[in-house]
Enzyme design. Structure first.
Site, PDB file in Angstrom:
ATOM      1  N   HIS A  62      -2.148  11.663   0.794  1.00 56.74           N
ATOM      2  CA  HIS A  62      -1.963  12.155   2.162  1.00 56.74           C
ATOM      3  C   HIS A  62      -2.967  11.454   3.074  1.00 56.74           C
ATOM      4  O   HIS A  62      -4.088  11.175   2.665  1.00 56.74           O
ATOM      5  CB  HIS A  62      -2.205  13.677   2.225  1.00 56.74           C
ATOM      6  CG  HIS A  62      -1.637  14.315   3.443  1.00 56.74           C
ATOM      7  ND1 HIS A  62      -2.288  14.303   4.643  1.00 56.74           N
ATOM      8  CD2 HIS A  62      -0.458  14.939   3.649  1.00 56.74           C
ATOM      9  CE1 HIS A  62      -1.545  14.926   5.543  1.00 56.74           C
ATOM     10  NE2 HIS A  62      -0.419  15.317   4.970  1.00 56.74           N
ATOM     11  N   ASP A 103       5.202  17.958  -0.418  1.00 60.60           N
ATOM     12  CA  ASP A 103       6.538  17.542  -0.881  1.00 60.60           C
ATOM     13  C   ASP A 103       6.693  17.562  -2.388  1.00 60.60           C
ATOM     14  O   ASP A 103       7.798  17.365  -2.894  1.00 60.60           O
ATOM     15  CB  ASP A 103       6.832  16.127  -0.353  1.00 60.60           C
ATOM     16  CG  ASP A 103       6.948  16.130   1.153  1.00 60.60           C
ATOM     17  OD1 ASP A 103       6.187  15.400   1.809  1.00 60.60           O
ATOM     18  OD2 ASP A 103       7.761  16.906   1.667  1.00 60.60           O
TER      19      ASP A 103
HETATM   20  C1  SDX Z   1       4.063  14.249   4.607  1.00 56.73           C
HETATM   21  O1  SDX Z   1       0.786  13.350   8.122  1.00 56.73           O
HETATM   22  C2  SDX Z   1       1.220  14.465   7.719  1.00 56.73           C
HETATM   23  O2  SDX Z   1       0.646  15.512   8.006  1.00 56.73           O
HETATM   24  C3  SDX Z   1       2.484  14.413   6.898  1.00 56.73           C
HETATM   25  C4  SDX Z   1       2.964  15.722   6.299  1.00 56.73           C
HETATM   26  C5  SDX Z   1       3.397  16.712   7.355  1.00 56.73           C
HETATM   27  O3  SDX Z   1       3.403  17.907   7.048  1.00 56.73           O
HETATM   28  O4  SDX Z   1       3.816  16.260   8.451  1.00 56.73           O
HETATM   29  O5  SDX Z   1       1.941  16.275   5.499  1.00 56.73           O
HETATM   30  C6  SDX Z   1       4.175  15.497   5.416  1.00 56.73           C
HETATM   31  O6  SDX Z   1       4.510  13.220   5.043  1.00 56.73           O
HETATM   32  C7  SDX Z   1       3.342  14.302   3.292  1.00 56.73           C
HETATM   33  C8  SDX Z   1       3.227  12.891   2.630  1.00 56.73           C
HETATM   34  C9  SDX Z   1       4.529  12.629   1.901  1.00 56.73           C
HETATM   35  N1  SDX Z   1       4.581  11.226   1.388  1.00 56.73           N
HETATM   36  C10 SDX Z   1       4.501  10.944   0.096  1.00 56.73           C
HETATM   37  O7  SDX Z   1       4.339  11.787  -0.791  1.00 56.73           O
HETATM   38  C11 SDX Z   1       4.722   9.472  -0.227  1.00 56.73           C
HETATM   39  C12 SDX Z   1       3.645   8.994  -1.226  1.00 56.73           C
HETATM   40  N2  SDX Z   1       2.365   8.994  -0.539  1.00 56.73           N
HETATM   41  C13 SDX Z   1       1.904   7.751   0.040  1.00 56.73           C
HETATM   42  O8  SDX Z   1       2.904   6.897   0.511  1.00 56.73           O
HETATM   43  C14 SDX Z   1       0.650   7.897   0.895  1.00 56.73           C
HETATM   44  O9  SDX Z   1      -0.207   8.691   0.204  1.00 56.73           O
HETATM   45  C15 SDX Z   1       0.788   8.428   2.311  1.00 56.73           C
HETATM   46  C16 SDX Z   1       1.784   7.658   3.103  1.00 56.73           C
HETATM   47  C17 SDX Z   1       1.174   9.864   2.306  1.00 56.73           C
HETATM   48  C18 SDX Z   1      -0.569   8.292   2.968  1.00 56.73           C
HETATM   49  O10 SDX Z   1      -0.843   6.952   3.024  1.00 56.73           O
HETATM   50  P1  SDX Z   1      -2.162   6.414   3.779  1.00 56.73           P
HETATM   51  O11 SDX Z   1      -2.955   7.508   4.356  1.00 56.73           O
HETATM   52  O12 SDX Z   1      -1.752   5.305   4.679  1.00 56.73           O
HETATM   53  O13 SDX Z   1      -3.029   5.926   2.598  1.00 56.73           O
HETATM   54  P2  SDX Z   1      -2.939   4.497   1.987  1.00 56.73           P
HETATM   55  O14 SDX Z   1      -1.512   4.078   1.882  1.00 56.73           O
HETATM   56  O15 SDX Z   1      -3.889   3.617   2.713  1.00 56.73           O
HETATM   57  O16 SDX Z   1      -3.465   4.792   0.501  1.00 56.73           O
HETATM   58  C19 SDX Z   1      -4.832   4.747   0.230  1.00 56.73           C
HETATM   59  C20 SDX Z   1      -4.880   4.146  -1.172  1.00 56.73           C
HETATM   60  C21 SDX Z   1      -4.081   2.844  -1.278  1.00 56.73           C
HETATM   61  O17 SDX Z   1      -4.693   2.065  -2.287  1.00 56.73           O
HETATM   62  P3  SDX Z   1      -5.731   0.876  -1.781  1.00 56.73           P
HETATM   63  O18 SDX Z   1      -4.991   0.035  -0.771  1.00 56.73           O
HETATM   64  O19 SDX Z   1      -6.911   1.629  -1.171  1.00 56.73           O
HETATM   65  O20 SDX Z   1      -6.085   0.141  -3.042  1.00 56.73           O
HETATM   66  O21 SDX Z   1      -4.266   5.060  -2.094  1.00 56.73           O
HETATM   67  C22 SDX Z   1      -3.124   4.456  -2.679  1.00 56.73           C
HETATM   68  C23 SDX Z   1      -2.740   3.274  -1.815  1.00 56.73           C
HETATM   69  O22 SDX Z   1      -2.114   2.278  -2.587  1.00 56.73           O
HETATM   70  N3  SDX Z   1      -2.073   5.475  -2.677  1.00 56.73           N
HETATM   71  C24 SDX Z   1      -1.264   5.701  -3.698  1.00 56.73           C
HETATM   72  C25 SDX Z   1      -0.453   6.773  -3.272  1.00 56.73           C
HETATM   73  N4  SDX Z   1      -0.794   7.133  -2.034  1.00 56.73           N
HETATM   74  C26 SDX Z   1      -1.800   6.315  -1.666  1.00 56.73           C
HETATM   75  N5  SDX Z   1      -1.130   5.126  -4.898  1.00 56.73           N
HETATM   76  C27 SDX Z   1      -0.164   5.628  -5.711  1.00 56.73           C
HETATM   77  N6  SDX Z   1       0.646   6.656  -5.394  1.00 56.73           N
HETATM   78  C28 SDX Z   1       0.522   7.260  -4.175  1.00 56.73           C
HETATM   79  N7  SDX Z   1       1.324   8.263  -3.846  1.00 56.73           N
END
Ligand code: SDX
Length: 431
Positions: A307, A365
């Protein structure tokens, strides 16, 4: 003495001071509204990881502590002690309703749940297998073609009636998208049912026999709607605010929010979690998928994990997990293979250094899809349900934005790295 922060250009030695604004909770903000005028430079923050877009009083999140509050009430209290209509009132008006206020609000919403009969034509224009979110985008946007009497966003009465119409009609619009996909007749809302009951009724009743909504499932649905109602300045809420900042009508703004929510990184994650759990298929394959999620060269992510704000357990995920157990118990579903995989995946991930170091926890989710599937709701409807619930937060945030004297049309700038000025070459001379 007012707090300030100094910025210094290390090349020229020039320095500037900017005010620091304090909220009632959460981090202070640096007021950079005059930054460009004074420094002739833009700030740069793709994805807005460190940027506050507005002042708001609706929702507060502390991502490190896993705290979520609406108007100062912890989500745990609201989920346990309120129903969705009460929380909707709180989000819109800032206070929990008195009994009299609640009864009036409940009536106001109930008497706007029907759709104009011509909306049947919109549904019949879609393929039966069209994604419900495509239908929601189209039908909600089309509402603005039916309410010319209430599109003046500067008229508080127009804002109020549009807000009520949007909140009231979303369950009907979503349920009818499901009925349309089945080829079953639309079920009209009933005025004797609660918001959550009405949605389940319109989803599963048929004209052929009486349909009794299961009270345990209705309570679970009501709680799930509360958990999804609002969440500060997330991507879809920011979309609604940006669309609204141009003066677009509320129906168009909510349609924009639905479009943004659809993405698998946002509201589309609940559908993506179920698809992922089905792809994993067996607990033995979990390590293979955890390995892929950690592989920089693989764009696979564990859906339902991570998140932007929560670097701790999403408080909503805890309540969802409990609700999942209640629903499965009520439906006498003893063993749910997908739930077994989800719980084992959560256990493994929470012990894995990669997830611990990156503070990746289950989010709202992660469990919702298992609950919805158990209730008989198809995967393609999961995000439509999220949109249904989040409409209340969207309209509350939209209203706050319109009434905020500081707000103006949103118009970010950029870091330009394209071509600088060059001589035009006529086509016949191009190589
Ligand atoms: C919602 O914003 C909100 O409030 C949203 C929400 C709401 O109520 O409105 O809470 C609802 O959208 C919840 C999130 C649902 N999405 C997912 O479950 C999809 C999977 N999650 C990711 O795509 C990710 O965690 C996000 C999009 C939710 C957040 O991404 P960020 O904040 O941009 O973080 P990031 O992509 O920069 O990740 C940080 C690191 C990265 O690695 P590095 O580049 O630092 O090496 O963590 C890793 C990412 O690769 N990472 C994951 C991961 N999520 C982040 N690695 C594996 N699996 C994951 N799910």
């Amino acid at each position: 003495m007012a707090k300030t922060i100094s910025v210094k250009d290390d090349q020229t030695g020039k320095a500037w001071k900017f005010p620091v604004l304090e909220g009632t909770a959460g981090p202070d903000v640096v007021d950079i509204r005059k930054f460009y005028a004074e420094t002739d430079m833009f700030t740069y923050d793709p994805g807005f990881t460190s940027t506050g877009s507005c002042e708001s009083k609706i929702t507060f999140i502390d991502g490190d502590k896993g705290i979520l509050m609406h108007r100062g009430y912890p989500i745990e209290d609201l989920a346990e002690k309120c129903n969705f209509e009460e929380v909707a009132y709180l989000l819109l008006f800032g206070e929990l309703p008195t009994e009299k206020q609640y009864k009036q609000f409940e009536r106001d919403i109930t008497y706007h749940t029907m759709l104009h009969e011509q909306f049947h034509n919109f549904y019949s224009g879609f393929r039966r297998d069209g994604h419900p979110m495509a239908i929601m985008c189209g039908v909600v946007g089309a509402l603005s073609a039916f309410y010319h009497d209430s599109l003046d966003i500067n008229n508080p009465d127009h804002r109020r009636i549009s807000t009520y119409r949007l909140i009231a009609k979303m369950p009907t619009i979503a349920a009818w998208a499901y009925k349309y996909s089945l080829g079953q007749p639309f079920i009209y809302p009933r005025n004797d049912l609660t918001y959550a009951e009405n949605f389940l009724y319109m989803m599963f009743a048929t004209p052929c026999e009486d349909y009794e909504v299961n009270p345990v499932l209705a309570k679970a649905m009501d709680r799930i709607l509360i958990l999804h109602a609002d969440h500060e300045q997330n991507a879809s809420t920011s979309t609604v605010r940006l669309a609204g900042s141009s003066g677009a009508n509320p129906f168009a703004c909510i349609a924009a929010g639905i479009a943004s929510l659809w993405g698998p990184a946002h509201g589309g994650a609940n559908e993506a979690v179920l698809t992922m759990l089905r792809e994993i298929g067996d607990k033995k394959r979990i390590p293979e998928f955890v390995k892929r999620a950690k592989d920089k060269n693989d764009n696979f992510r564990l859906m339902g994990f991570g998140h932007r704000v929560y670097k701790n357990y999403d408080p909503r995920a805890r309540i969802m997990s409990r609700t999942c157990a209640e629903v499965l118990n009520e439906l006498k579903i003893k063993n749910n293979p997908l739930l077994d995989i989800a719980m084992e995946l959560e256990r493994i991930a929470l012990e894995d250094d990669y997830f611990i170091e990156k503070k990746l926890y289950p989010n709202v989710d992660f469990y919702s899809g298992i609950i919805f599937q158990a209730m008989g709701i198809p995967v393609t409807m999961f995000t439509a349900l999220f949109a249904l619930a989040r409409t209340t937060g969207w309209v509350a945030q939209w209203q706050e934005m319109i009434e905020d004297p500081q707000q103006k049309i949103g118009r970010p700038r950029q870091l330009y790295t394209g071509q600088t000025k060059r001589k035009f070459v006529p086509m016949k001379s191009r190589k």
